[in-house]
Structures are given as structure tokens and as C-alpha cells.
Scaffold this active site. Structure first.
Site, mmCIF file in Angstrom:
data_model
loop_
_atom_site.group_PDB
_atom_site.id
_atom_site.type_symbol
_atom_site.label_atom_id
_atom_site.label_comp_id
_atom_site.label_asym_id
_atom_site.label_seq_id
_atom_site.Cartn_x
_atom_site.Cartn_y
_atom_site.Cartn_z
ATOM 1 N N LYS A 189 5.257 -20.490 31.671
ATOM 2 C CA LYS A 189 6.276 -19.752 30.899
ATOM 3 C C LYS A 189 6.808 -18.537 31.670
ATOM 4 C CE LYS A 189 4.900 -16.611 27.868
ATOM 5 N NZ LYS A 189 5.223 -15.243 27.553
ATOM 6 N N ASN A 190 5.891 -17.720 32.160
ATOM 7 C CA ASN A 190 6.330 -16.448 32.739
ATOM 8 C C ASN A 190 7.055 -16.630 34.076
ATOM 9 O OD1 ASN A 190 5.404 -15.143 30.501
ATOM 10 N ND2 ASN A 190 3.429 -14.557 31.394
ATOM 11 N N CYS B 79 5.906 -9.728 22.849
ATOM 12 C CA CYS B 79 4.740 -9.495 22.004
ATOM 13 C C CYS B 79 4.465 -8.007 21.839
ATOM 14 C CB CYS B 79 3.516 -10.167 22.630
ATOM 15 S SG CYS B 79 3.497 -11.926 22.350
ATOM 16 N N ARG C 262 5.742 -0.834 25.988
ATOM 17 C CA ARG C 262 6.074 -1.586 27.202
ATOM 18 C C ARG C 262 7.325 -0.986 27.849
ATOM 19 N NH1 ARG C 262 5.327 -7.933 25.820
ATOM 20 N NH2 ARG C 262 5.085 -8.066 28.071
ATOM 21 N N ASP D 168 -3.795 -11.309 29.748
ATOM 22 C CA ASP D 168 -3.423 -12.390 28.804
ATOM 23 C C ASP D 168 -4.635 -13.219 28.379
ATOM 24 O OD1 ASP D 168 -0.441 -12.078 29.024
ATOM 25 O OD2 ASP D 168 -0.985 -12.378 31.104
ATOM 26 N N ARG E 12 5.627 -19.598 20.929
ATOM 27 C CA ARG E 12 6.464 -18.935 21.935
ATOM 28 C C ARG E 12 6.021 -19.328 23.335
ATOM 29 N NH1 ARG E 12 8.073 -12.924 20.413
ATOM 30 N NH2 ARG E 12 9.134 -13.285 22.363
HETATM 31 C C1 EPZ Z 1 4.143 -9.703 32.196
HETATM 32 O O1 EPZ Z 1 4.620 -8.658 31.342
HETATM 33 C C2 EPZ Z 1 3.939 -10.908 31.314
HETATM 34 N N1 EPZ Z 1 5.215 -11.237 30.672
HETATM 35 C C3 EPZ Z 1 2.857 -10.626 30.277
HETATM 36 O O2 EPZ Z 1 2.594 -11.837 29.596
HETATM 37 C C4 EPZ Z 1 1.580 -10.178 30.985
HETATM 38 O O3 EPZ Z 1 0.647 -9.785 30.009
HETATM 39 C C5 EPZ Z 1 1.871 -8.994 31.927
HETATM 40 O O4 EPZ Z 1 2.942 -9.343 32.845
HETATM 41 C C6 EPZ Z 1 0.668 -8.576 32.753
HETATM 42 O O5 EPZ Z 1 0.221 -9.645 33.546
HETATM 43 C C7 EPZ Z 1 6.144 -11.904 31.318
HETATM 44 O O6 EPZ Z 1 5.992 -12.295 32.470
HETATM 45 C C8 EPZ Z 1 7.400 -12.201 30.575
HETATM 46 P P1 EPZ Z 1 3.945 -5.538 33.628
HETATM 47 P P2 EPZ Z 1 5.326 -7.387 31.942
HETATM 48 O O7 EPZ Z 1 5.294 -4.999 33.940
HETATM 49 O O8 EPZ Z 1 6.140 -7.791 33.120
HETATM 50 C C9 EPZ Z 1 3.327 -0.888 32.506
HETATM 51 C C10 EPZ Z 1 2.202 -13.272 27.782
HETATM 52 O O9 EPZ Z 1 1.334 -13.286 26.878
HETATM 53 N N2 EPZ Z 1 4.757 -0.734 32.872
HETATM 54 O O10 EPZ Z 1 3.153 -6.143 34.743
HETATM 55 O O11 EPZ Z 1 5.983 -6.692 30.818
HETATM 56 C C11 EPZ Z 1 3.114 -1.756 31.264
HETATM 57 O O12 EPZ Z 1 3.253 -1.005 30.084
HETATM 58 C C12 EPZ Z 1 2.865 -11.966 28.198
HETATM 59 O O13 EPZ Z 1 2.587 -14.285 28.370
HETATM 60 C C13 EPZ Z 1 5.316 0.536 32.874
HETATM 61 O O14 EPZ Z 1 4.666 1.539 32.546
HETATM 62 O O15 EPZ Z 1 4.043 -6.558 32.423
HETATM 63 C C14 EPZ Z 1 1.721 -2.303 31.505
HETATM 64 O O16 EPZ Z 1 0.777 -1.344 31.121
HETATM 65 C C15 EPZ Z 1 2.453 -10.832 27.315
HETATM 66 N N3 EPZ Z 1 6.624 0.663 33.253
HETATM 67 C C16 EPZ Z 1 1.641 -2.468 33.019
HETATM 68 O O17 EPZ Z 1 2.672 -1.608 33.543
HETATM 69 C C17 EPZ Z 1 7.389 -0.409 33.623
HETATM 70 O O18 EPZ Z 1 8.576 -0.216 33.963
HETATM 71 C C18 EPZ Z 1 1.893 -3.882 33.522
HETATM 72 O O19 EPZ Z 1 3.105 -4.391 32.962
HETATM 73 C C19 EPZ Z 1 6.792 -1.687 33.615
HETATM 74 C C20 EPZ Z 1 5.470 -1.831 33.242
#
Ligand code: EPZ
Length: 433
Positions: free
Chosen positions: A22-23, A117, A122, A305, A398
Site C-alpha cells: 500500500k505505502n 489514521c 502528523r 505499523d 483501507r
Molecule cells: C508512513 O507515514 C506510513 N504511511 C505509515 O503507515 C508509517 O507508520 C510511517 O511512515 C512510519 O513508518 C504512508 O506511507 C502513507 P513519517 P508518514 O513521515 O510518512 C514525524 C500505515 O499504517 N514527522 O516517516 O506520515 C511524524 O510525526 C501507515 O500503513 C514530522 O515531525 O511517516 C512521525 O513521528 C500509518 N514532520 C515521524 O516523523 C514531518 O514533516 C515519522 O513519520 C514528517 C514526519
């Protein structure tokens, strides 16, 4: 509202085939609109988040042909707007990749802030920092991310903490920037690599994905391509943990075992047998798992995840375990539901779960509040004695293709029914009693 009804207590046995990731698919579909030539993508998971993203790119003017359950043909030569502000955009997380894709191709984008989610705050500050470093002006106005520039110029971008979304988004835009972009402290997740491989198949020049440093030489134009998405490591992990939790024996096919190493290591540690093959993995056990400590980390660490599934498995362990969530602060919401089933879990300081293993879980009515927490409740239902009802299955749909069908094929006694359809619920109970 749809719900799953499950009669637990049976080991899962047999084979299951994993769908596309998916991702990765979310990034790849967004990338597909960066060319005016036709792109064919295979191994696209048939799930609602993907349906929504395809609908959004159609609304932008792309032609989308579903040429099979898991195959899609996209032609974005007639994109007529760079603005997307519909319910579909706001519901999913992956819609933010349209900012990088449109900014790269048209040097402007106006995309509603993404949903996804509810697993914690985020922010998207790292995405914005990356686009600004490439020369774009970025503002949040009326709930939209508005990015705009005359040209994108390659540069060095350092992320102080790694982010999957920001790495992919900046990579998308930088492909069509002038000159070289270097992303330091880039995310190393398999889907970052998969999106880059797809972009390279379209003529981009990206090197170093899967490491901390990604180097992107901008090209003037991208072309059409045919590509097959990698298998979903989280779906694979879910079936690995389901096999272990149910004391079953499951061969999980169409996987890349390297992507599953963190899950394999934890399963071995708690006494579950795991056998790796070239593109399959077998998980088998007939005893309760032992206890362990787990901390979620960016890849190649233990993925956030998979935390709800690990916590659920450990609820039946023979000792006391500690699970620490270090990525998203709201990822223990499912624990309240799990305790209704008899699990003994205390969440302290909102990011640490202390799990005292119990001998058995008992069926209850529980409610999913996000994708992976929802899948964990299904696992609990499969492990528990008696009937479990998991409400709000739309969260689970989803991200998992044919979830109940795949579980049923492994022998799980479960069905999807409408919550108002008391007749169907009675019929299910009669049939399986
Ligand atoms: C991706 O989310 C995945 N989603 C998530 O999967 C997954 O849990 C996550 O990566 C971590 O592996 C998709 O790929 C669509 P991040 P993403 O940016 O990209 C902080 C699922 O269940 N952050 O790596 O949103 C953030 O808050 C979903 O399939 C900032 O502070 O995750 C988090 O603490 C849920 N500022 C950390 O970084 C930013 O600009 C990692 O987030 C971006 C992120």
C-alpha cells in the site's frame, strides 16, 4: 456499518499470498502523473486508500483504467488542474505525494492537507522544508498546501529526523529540478526504494535509496513505464504474527524475507519457528510465546505499523513484556479494546506498554480506531475463546486486500456482516456452533 464476527480458538493453517505494498503504491500512483506518457502498474493492492488516490488523480484530469483487479493504466497527459480539495484527498495520507509530483511537473500544486489514521500528530514541516530548499514558496492557506515556483533548483537537504513521507515527496519534486539534489538522513524504508525504482524506470536519475544519502540528478522530462509494486511487508508481518498468535502453521508467499527481518528476529526471540525461503516465509508454533522487549524505530528497526500486532501477540506470552512506541504517540488506542478481552496491559507515559501475559483472551465487542490497531483486534479475536465482534472494519479495509477472505482460507472462522443485520449474525453463530 460493517463489522467482522469471529469465532476464535482455531490455529491458522495453510498458505496465503501477500498483495502489493500500500505505502509504495501511494507514492508510485502519485509519481505516475509526472509524465504525459502512459504508465502501467501491476501488483496494485485492491484496497480503499488506493481507490481514493486513483479517484483524486482522475479528478485532476488523469485517465485511469483498471485493467484487472491489481493492474492499472494511467495517462496524465490531460491534467487540467493542480488543485485537489475533495473529501478523498482529505481522507488519505498518501495524497500529500501529489504536492511533490505536481510541483515537479507543473511547478505548482494546491492540495488539501492530508488525513490518514489518527495515530498521533502528523506534521508535514519536513516536507515543506524540503520543497522550500528546492526553491518553492510554500504556504498553508484555507486548509490547502499551496506550493509554487518558477523553477526548482537542486540542493542539499538534511532531515534532522528521518521521515518516509518527506523523503518520497522531496524525491518526487527533485527528479524534475535543475541540477543535483542530495537528501541526507533520508528514510531507508523499502517503499522509498520502490518509488525511486519506479521513477528511475520513468527516466529519473536517483541513486543511493536504501541508504542515508540519496542523490538525485534532475532530468527535464519523465516517460511512460511498466512496473510491478513490491509485496506489502506489513501485510506479510500481520500474517506472520497471526500464525504465531493462533499457534498455527502458515506459509506466507510473495514476500521479500529481507524486509521482514525485524519481525522474524522478534518471533524467534519469543520461541516461534520461522523458516525463510527465496520469496516465502513459514511461521509455525504450538506453544504460547515467551516475553520480550520491543522499541519501534525507523527501518531497518522494528516498524511502528507492526507494534499493535506485536503487543497483541505478547498479551498471551508466558512473562512480562515491554513495548515502547517511539514514532507516533497515539498508537496504543487499541489497548483499551484489548483489555475488554482480558489482556493485562498498562500504558505508562503514553508511549510504553507493560504487558503481563495471560493464559487466554475471551471474545468481546471491540472497535477499530485505526488500520493496524484494527488488524490487531482481528488477531485477538482469532486467538480468543468465543465470539468477537470487531466494529469499524472500514479502517482495516483501507490497507488489507481481501482480509477476511485470506483469513478464512487459513481456517479462521470469521465473516463480514452489517451491524444492523442481526439475522446474518445469528446465522453465522448457528453455522459455526
Ligand atoms: C508512513 O507515514 C506510513 N504511511 C505509515 O503507515 C508509517 O507508520 C510511517 O511512515 C512510519 O513508518 C504512508 O506511507 C502513507 P513519517 P508518514 O513521515 O510518512 C514525524 C500505515 O499504517 N514527522 O516517516 O506520515 C511524524 O510525526 C501507515 O500503513 C514530522 O515531525 O511517516 C512521525 O513521528 C500509518 N514532520 C515521524 O516523523 C514531518 O514533516 C515519522 O513519520 C514528517 C514526519
Amino acid at each position: 456499518m460493517e463489522q467482522y464476527i469471529i469465532k476464535g480458538g482455531k490455529p491458522l493453517m495453510g498458505e496465503v499470498t501477500i498483495s502489493g505494498y500500500k505505502n509504495a503504491a501511494l507514492g508510485i500512483i502519485a509519481a505516475a502523473i509526472m509524465t504525459d506518457e502512459t504508465v502501467k502498474i501491476d501488483n496494485v493492492p485492491d484496497i480503499s486508500d488506493i481507490d481514493m488516490l486513483l479517484k483524486v488523480i482522475e479528478e485532476l484530469g488523469a485517465k485511469v483504467d483498471r485493467i484487472g483487479k491489481n493492474k492499472v493504466k494511467i495517462n496524465a497527459s490531460k491534467i487540467s488542474t493542480v488543485t485537489a480539495d475533495t473529501e478523498s484527498v482529505r481522507k488519505i495520507r498518501g495524497s500529500y505525494y501529489l504536492v511533490g509530483a505536481l510541483l515537479g511537473r507543473f511547478k505548482k500544486a494546491q492540495i488539501a492537507l492530508p488525513g490518514g489514521c489518527n495515530i498521533g500528530s502528523r506534521p508535514i514541516d519536513r516536507h515543506i522544508k524540503g520543497f522550500e530548499a528546492l526553491g518553492a514558496e510554500v504556504k498553508i492557506e484555507h486548509g490547502l498546501i499551496c506550493a509554487n515556483t518558477d523553477k526548482l533548483i537542486g540542493t542539499s537537504i538534511y532531515f534532522d529526523e528521518s521521515s518516509v513521507g518527506a523523503t518520497i515527496n522531496v524525491m518526487l519534486a527533485a527528479c524534475l529540478a535543475e541540477g543535483q539534489t542530495i537528501i541526507e538522513n533520508a528514510a531507508k524504508e523499502p517503499h522509498v526504494v520502490d518509488v525511486a525504482n519506479f521513477l528511475n524506470s520513468m527516466g529519473a536519475n536517483i541513486k543511493g535509496t536504501g541508504t542515508d544519502v540519496i542523490r538525485i540528478k534532475g532530468v527535464p522530462k519523465l516517460k511512460g513505464s511498466e512496473y510491478s509494486i513490491i509485496p506489502d511487508q506489513i501485510e506479510a508481518g500481520t500474517f506472520m504474527f497471526a500464525a504465531a498468535a493462533s499457534k498455527g502453521d502458515v506459509l506466507i508467499k510473495n514476500v521479500i524475507p529481507k524486509h521482514l527481518e525485524a519481525f522474524t528476529a522478534k518471533l524467534l526471540e519469543v520461541g516461534v519457528r520461522v523458516e525463510e525461503y527465496d520469496d516465502a516465509i513459514r511461521v509455525t508454533t504450538d506453544t504460547r510465546p515467551g516475553s520480550t522487549h520491543v522499541k519501534t524505530l525507523a527501518y531497518p528497526g522494528f516498524l511502528t505499523d507492526m507494534q499493535p500486532l506485536m503487543t497483541t501477540l505478547l498479551s498471551l506470552s508466558t512473562g512480562t513484556s515491554i513495548v515502547t512506541e517511539s514514532i507516533f504517540e497515539n498508537r496504543f488506542k487499541f489497548v483499551d479494546e484489548l483489555t475488554k478481552m482480558g489482556a493485562s496491559i498498562k500504558v505508562v507515559e503514553s508511549n510504553t506498554a507493560i504487558i503481563t501475559g495471560v493464559e487466554r483472551l475471551t471474545g468481546a465487542i471491540v472497535s477499530a480506531s485505526d488500520l493496524r490497531g484494527g488488524a490487531a483486534l482481528v488477531l485477538a479475536g482469532i486467538m480468543a475463546e468465543g465470539y468477537t465482534i470487531v466494529e469499524n472494519v472500514e479502517y482495516i479495509e483501507r490497507g488489507y486486500e481481501d482480509f477476511e477472505y485470506k483469513m478464512q482460507k487459513l481456517g479462521a472462522t470469521m465473516a463480514k456482516v452489517n451491524s444492523n443485520d442481526t439475522k446474518a449474525i445469528r446465522k453465522f453463530k448457528l453455522k459455526v456452533s
